[in-house]
Design an enzyme around this catalytic site. Sequence first.
Site, PDB file in Angstrom:
ATOM      1  N   MET A 202       0.842  -1.181   0.000  1.00 40.13           N
ATOM      2  CA  MET A 202       0.000   0.000   0.000  1.00 40.13           C
ATOM      3  C   MET A 202       0.881   1.235   0.000  1.00 40.13           C
ATOM      4  O   MET A 202       1.713   1.418   0.881  1.00 40.13           O
ATOM      5  CB  MET A 202      -0.895   0.033   1.247  1.00 40.13           C
ATOM      6  CG  MET A 202      -1.890  -1.113   1.332  1.00 40.13           C
ATOM      7  SD  MET A 202      -3.044  -1.188  -0.045  1.00 40.13           S
ATOM      8  CE  MET A 202      -2.322  -2.438  -1.066  1.00 40.13           C
ATOM      9  N   LEU A 228      -1.918   5.618   0.668  1.00 34.22           N
ATOM     10  CA  LEU A 228      -0.894   5.842   1.682  1.00 34.22           C
ATOM     11  C   LEU A 228      -0.515   4.484   2.242  1.00 34.22           C
ATOM     12  O   LEU A 228      -1.362   3.591   2.351  1.00 34.22           O
ATOM     13  CB  LEU A 228      -1.419   6.736   2.815  1.00 34.22           C
ATOM     14  CG  LEU A 228      -1.784   8.183   2.464  1.00 34.22           C
ATOM     15  CD1 LEU A 228      -2.383   8.875   3.685  1.00 34.22           C
ATOM     16  CD2 LEU A 228      -0.574   8.951   1.959  1.00 34.22           C
ATOM     17  N   ASP A 229       0.750   4.320   2.602  1.00 36.94           N
ATOM     18  CA  ASP A 229       1.162   3.081   3.246  1.00 36.94           C
ATOM     19  C   ASP A 229       0.288   2.810   4.460  1.00 36.94           C
ATOM     20  O   ASP A 229      -0.222   3.734   5.099  1.00 36.94           O
ATOM     21  CB  ASP A 229       2.617   3.175   3.715  1.00 36.94           C
ATOM     22  CG  ASP A 229       3.603   3.204   2.560  1.00 36.94           C
ATOM     23  OD1 ASP A 229       3.250   2.738   1.468  1.00 36.94           O
ATOM     24  OD2 ASP A 229       4.726   3.699   2.766  1.00 36.94           O
ATOM     25  N   LYS A 230       0.160   1.557   4.802  1.00 35.01           N
ATOM     26  CA  LYS A 230      -0.638   1.174   5.966  1.00 35.01           C
ATOM     27  C   LYS A 230      -0.203   1.931   7.218  1.00 35.01           C
ATOM     28  O   LYS A 230      -1.026   2.403   7.998  1.00 35.01           O
ATOM     29  CB  LYS A 230      -0.509  -0.334   6.194  1.00 35.01           C
ATOM     30  CG  LYS A 230      -1.263  -0.855   7.409  1.00 35.01           C
ATOM     31  CD  LYS A 230      -1.064  -2.354   7.556  1.00 35.01           C
ATOM     32  CE  LYS A 230      -1.766  -2.887   8.799  1.00 35.01           C
ATOM     33  NZ  LYS A 230      -1.571  -4.351   8.955  1.00 35.01           N
ATOM     34  N   THR A 232       1.367   4.840   7.369  1.00 30.38           N
ATOM     35  CA  THR A 232       1.404   6.288   7.208  1.00 30.38           C
ATOM     36  C   THR A 232       0.050   6.897   7.540  1.00 30.38           C
ATOM     37  O   THR A 232      -0.981   6.420   7.078  1.00 30.38           O
ATOM     38  CB  THR A 232       1.788   6.665   5.762  1.00 30.38           C
ATOM     39  OG1 THR A 232       3.062   6.100   5.453  1.00 30.38           O
ATOM     40  CG2 THR A 232       1.847   8.172   5.581  1.00 30.38           C
TER      41      THR A 232
END
Length: 398
Positions: A202, A228-230, A232
């Site tokens: 992600m 967005l990254d998990k 973040t």
Amino acid sequence: MVPLYTCCPFPSSKALQISPSFLLLSSRNPKFLPFTISRILRATSISTSATKHEEPIRTSYAGVQLEETVDETKQGKLRLDSWISSRIQGISRARVQSSIKSGLVKVNGRVVDKVSHSLRAGDKVDCVISDLQRLKAEPEDIPLDIVFEDDHVLVVNKPSHMVVHPAPGNANGTLVNGILHHCSLPTVASSEKEVLFDTEDMSDDEQDIFHGASAGAASVRPGIVHRLDKGTSGLLVVAKDEYSHAHLSEQFKQHTIQRVYISLTCGVPSASAGRVDIPIGRDSNNRIRMVAVPGLSHHGRARHAASRYKVIEVLAGGGSALVQWRLETGRTHQIRAHAKYMGIPLLGDEVYGGTKNMALSLIRPRTPPYYNDELSRLVSRLERPYLHALVLGLEDKT
């Protein structure tokens, strides 16, 4: 008109102390922890204004078979699931893990059902990847921190640890599940031919959204135009109709979206401000990690990536820093990979080197001894990379 959305005041000492969305280390005591970690980091702070890559097997067919011996040049132990994922492009790590647990993988002729099984050089691996499983996203009454909403778009302040859309291993509790409920939309399902992605992948890589997935994949992430990254936290825009989706997608492709992030780093950049223009490609030894290496773009396995950074404040006498990032491109793990390349991995980013041990080794020598026990407890509870999407600017074409 270019609306600018922000989920907390522009970074300052006061904002850093009172912003639980950015500095929350544990939901058990959200008010205490942000103040404590910033107080400790400031205790002694000083105020300041070409790698050769192994070519993976390339295929995207379901039920693919792999019969291969681990390269003799590989050093140390390798996780079974990670190694198989690195050898088959387009296969999600979660799907590889499902295949292993289903007894479809053999190592040296014996069935292995442990995904973390350690491989050694010379091991012979035989596996058959399990069939794709259809995904569906159901409406769920999940509280959303909505920063802005009109008839066309929705801007959400995503908390850390929330996955953006359903994927193997994360079918529920995602942002999409909450959006479906908020917008009174029905359950959506993927097609049988959908290409699935790992939750570890992600990211805010808009190119993956536009070109890297099938129409079926898009069906389980309605309105999502970037990610967005998990781990973040921060701002993410969602389109509520096809017209808005098309215009937002075009803005991301043309890199006209304004995005500002803030992070805590292990160490301090050598220059207080600058621009990092280093291509980013996938690490051939770890499928979920990207690597920034000069010149990689000439080999076709990396994309141009550029980030601008500025040190907002030096913390703990140089053990850490609050750094602002402005993205010129939007590649997978761009800030995390560039920060590692600069030698200042993000605090809490275990994948890119910002480990607990590194944080302690940099901060503890610069911190008064009476904070040591408290510092150790806080660092031991770091659960994600400390990266927050602070500002999102987009063109309003409604």
